[in-house]
Scaffold this motif. Structure first.
Motif, PDB file in Angstrom:
ATOM      1  N   GLN A 288       0.832  -1.197   0.000  1.00 52.34           N
ATOM      2  CA  GLN A 288       0.000   0.000   0.000  1.00 52.34           C
ATOM      3  C   GLN A 288       0.869   1.250   0.000  1.00 52.34           C
ATOM      4  O   GLN A 288       1.783   1.376   0.815  1.00 52.34           O
ATOM      5  CB  GLN A 288      -0.912   0.000   1.236  1.00 52.34           C
ATOM      6  CG  GLN A 288      -1.860   1.181   1.319  1.00 52.34           C
ATOM      7  CD  GLN A 288      -2.899   1.003   2.406  1.00 52.34           C
ATOM      8  OE1 GLN A 288      -2.913  -0.002   3.117  1.00 52.34           O
ATOM      9  NE2 GLN A 288      -3.788   1.973   2.552  1.00 52.34           N
TER      10      GLN A 288
ATOM     11  N   ARG B  43      -5.723   8.755   3.482  1.00 47.36           N
ATOM     12  CA  ARG B  43      -6.388   7.469   3.257  1.00 47.36           C
ATOM     13  C   ARG B  43      -6.241   7.012   1.796  1.00 47.36           C
ATOM     14  O   ARG B  43      -6.661   7.693   0.857  1.00 47.36           O
ATOM     15  CB  ARG B  43      -7.859   7.548   3.634  1.00 47.36           C
ATOM     16  CG  ARG B  43      -8.117   7.790   5.119  1.00 47.36           C
ATOM     17  CD  ARG B  43      -7.594   6.661   5.981  1.00 47.36           C
ATOM     18  NE  ARG B  43      -8.306   5.413   5.764  1.00 47.36           N
ATOM     19  CZ  ARG B  43      -9.376   5.044   6.469  1.00 47.36           C
ATOM     20  NH1 ARG B  43      -9.873   5.830   7.418  1.00 47.36           N
ATOM     21  NH2 ARG B  43      -9.963   3.881   6.230  1.00 47.36           N
TER      22      ARG B  43
ATOM     23  N   ARG C 129      -8.782  -2.426   4.501  1.00 45.61           N
ATOM     24  CA  ARG C 129      -9.420  -1.129   4.276  1.00 45.61           C
ATOM     25  C   ARG C 129      -9.073  -0.060   5.322  1.00 45.61           C
ATOM     26  O   ARG C 129      -9.280   1.123   5.080  1.00 45.61           O
ATOM     27  CB  ARG C 129     -10.946  -1.299   4.251  1.00 45.61           C
ATOM     28  CG  ARG C 129     -11.465  -2.138   3.102  1.00 45.61           C
ATOM     29  CD  ARG C 129     -12.973  -2.293   3.191  1.00 45.61           C
ATOM     30  NE  ARG C 129     -13.518  -3.208   2.207  1.00 45.61           N
ATOM     31  CZ  ARG C 129     -13.887  -2.876   0.975  1.00 45.61           C
ATOM     32  NH1 ARG C 129     -13.767  -1.604   0.590  1.00 45.61           N
ATOM     33  NH2 ARG C 129     -14.370  -3.777   0.142  1.00 45.61           N
TER      34      ARG C 129
ATOM     35  N   ARG D 298      -6.113   3.072  -0.653  1.00 51.65           N
ATOM     36  CA  ARG D 298      -6.391   1.634  -0.629  1.00 51.65           C
ATOM     37  C   ARG D 298      -5.178   0.886  -1.170  1.00 51.65           C
ATOM     38  O   ARG D 298      -4.391   1.436  -1.947  1.00 51.65           O
ATOM     39  CB  ARG D 298      -7.640   1.308  -1.449  1.00 51.65           C
ATOM     40  CG  ARG D 298      -8.922   1.693  -0.715  1.00 51.65           C
ATOM     41  CD  ARG D 298     -10.157   1.294  -1.483  1.00 51.65           C
ATOM     42  NE  ARG D 298     -11.355   1.464  -0.676  1.00 51.65           N
ATOM     43  CZ  ARG D 298     -12.589   1.356  -1.134  1.00 51.65           C
ATOM     44  NH1 ARG D 298     -12.781   1.080  -2.424  1.00 51.65           N
ATOM     45  NH2 ARG D 298     -13.628   1.526  -0.346  1.00 51.65           N
TER      46      ARG D 298
END
Length: 384
Positions: free
Chosen positions: A13, A277, A264, A279
């Motif tokens: 990520q 934030r 998530r 994903r």
């Protein structure tokens, strides 16, 4: 015969400039790995983010709470269900919880440590005195303590664990009988490359400044970095099932919920300042019967600081899995990956091919969760 099943979750990520998890100086946590300094997010920070994400989607009785203020929480429940005034309810709550032998904290009414319990478990403790609370409240302290001695308070915390406690466990150092072995292990997230600490110098203007006044009302700095992170967690399905009283269906739901929330969620440090934030680019799951395997060794040699770090990280992870599987003669029960890399893009073609070789053709994230549930259910069914 019981078949052990370990579900490894591998995540790549990319996070933009952020301060997800700060150290004692207020800067993003770091670690030296492979001879270079990496961005790090502690396992505790991501476990809390995962747990809160999970709880937000659960019914209130099924949620778990971690607090030092369990006495006040219990008193509030007694008051709401019986109408007893708060001070009297507090005395009854203290008498009930005294049976557990919890060490007291510095502040009156607090325990010495955070206690992790299920909301429904505390409801059950409150229900023990529903029919007698007025009589109990009328007793002096000694009489009250004697009157509740035989009530099964401790038993309410030893059974009926919520998913949060079943997954992440509970440790009460001075009361081993209340301990719950965690079914989940979470590694510290590390950047796959060398990361540099930077500082954001900011100023804030006083909106009520007079026109002739200049300068800032406040100045300061915030440490930050940006990174492509490798995140890893593993779930022991047998331990999870045991923690949930042998309920396989509940364990399967908990497993799916954990993988979903782990993928998530994100820690919320300085989120208003950085809006960090994102994903994952890659979520891969591997079901094994021998032991959990963290693939962080793929990044012992840091990914070069150039464009395409996420794709290079995913490719390196796939190659490490394939190499390790071949070397050790592993035969995972199930592998699957959901990712954003395609063979149609020349920049990610090699990555997509490496991932397909390691984990199979890519699937959507919902399909990954459905396939994982089916495989684990079949494995458990075959072993029954």
């Amino acid at each position: 015969m019981t078949v052990r099943a370990y579900i490894d979750v591998h995540v790549v990520q990319t996070v933009p400039p952020a301060n997800l998890n700060r150290d004692d100086q207020g800067n993003p946590k770091e670690a030296v790995y492979g001879g270079v300094r990496r961005s790090r997010v502690s396992s505790q920070a991501w476990k809390r983010a995962t747990r809160l994400h999970f709880d937000e989607r659960a019914a209130t009785p099924d949620r778990a709470t971690r607090t030092k203020r369990i006495a006040a929480e219990l008193a509030g429940r007694i008051t709401s269900t019986t109408g007893l005034e708060q001070e009297a309810a507090g005395r009854v709550a203290d008498a009930l919880l005294a049976q557990l032998g919890l060490s007291q904290g510095r502040k009156a009414g607090d325990t010495a440590y955070l206690l992790f319990y299920g909301n429904s478990q505390l409801d059950e403790v409150a229900a023990l005195v529903d029919d007698s609370v007025a009589e109990l409240a009328a007793l002096d302290d000694k009489g009250l303590a004697e009157a509740v001695t035989d009530l099964p308070v401790a038993e309410q915390f030893k059974t009926g664990h919520p998913v949060g406690v079943a997954l992440f466990g509970r440790m009460v150092a001075d009361i081993p009988a209340l301990n719950v072995d965690a079914a989940v292990q979470v590694a510290h997230a590390l950047s796959t490359h060398e990361a540099q600490l930077e500082f954001d110098y900011f100023t804030a203007v006083d909106d009520e400044n007079e026109k002739e006044e200049t300068g800032a009302g406040m100045i300061g700095t915030i440490g930050f970095n940006s990174a492509t992170l490798y995140r890893y967690a593993t779930v022991g399905f047998q331990q999870l099932t045991d923690n949930l009283g042998g309920d396989t269906e509940a364990a399967l739901q908990a497993l799916g919920g954990f993988v979903d929330s782990f993928a998530r969620s994100a820690p919320t440090g300085y989120q208003n300042s950085f809006a960090h934030r994102t994903r994952p680019s890659l979520v891969a799951v591997v079901v094994r019967t021998d032991q959990p395997v963290n693939l962080v060794s793929a990044f012992e040699e840091p990914i070069p600081a150039e464009s395409g770090i996420a794709a290079a990280s995913a490719r390196r992870l796939a190659q490490e899995h394939s190499t390790a599987t071949g070397m050790w003669g592993d035969a995972p029960l199930y592998t699957a990956a959901s990712h954003t890399f395609t063979a149609d893009d020349p920049g990610t073609k090699d990555t997509a091919e490496a991932l397909a070789q390691a984990f199979g053709d890519p699937v959507t994230f919902p399909a990954l969760l459905a396939g994982l549930r089916e495989q684990v259910a079949n494995t458990v069914g075959e072993s029954a």
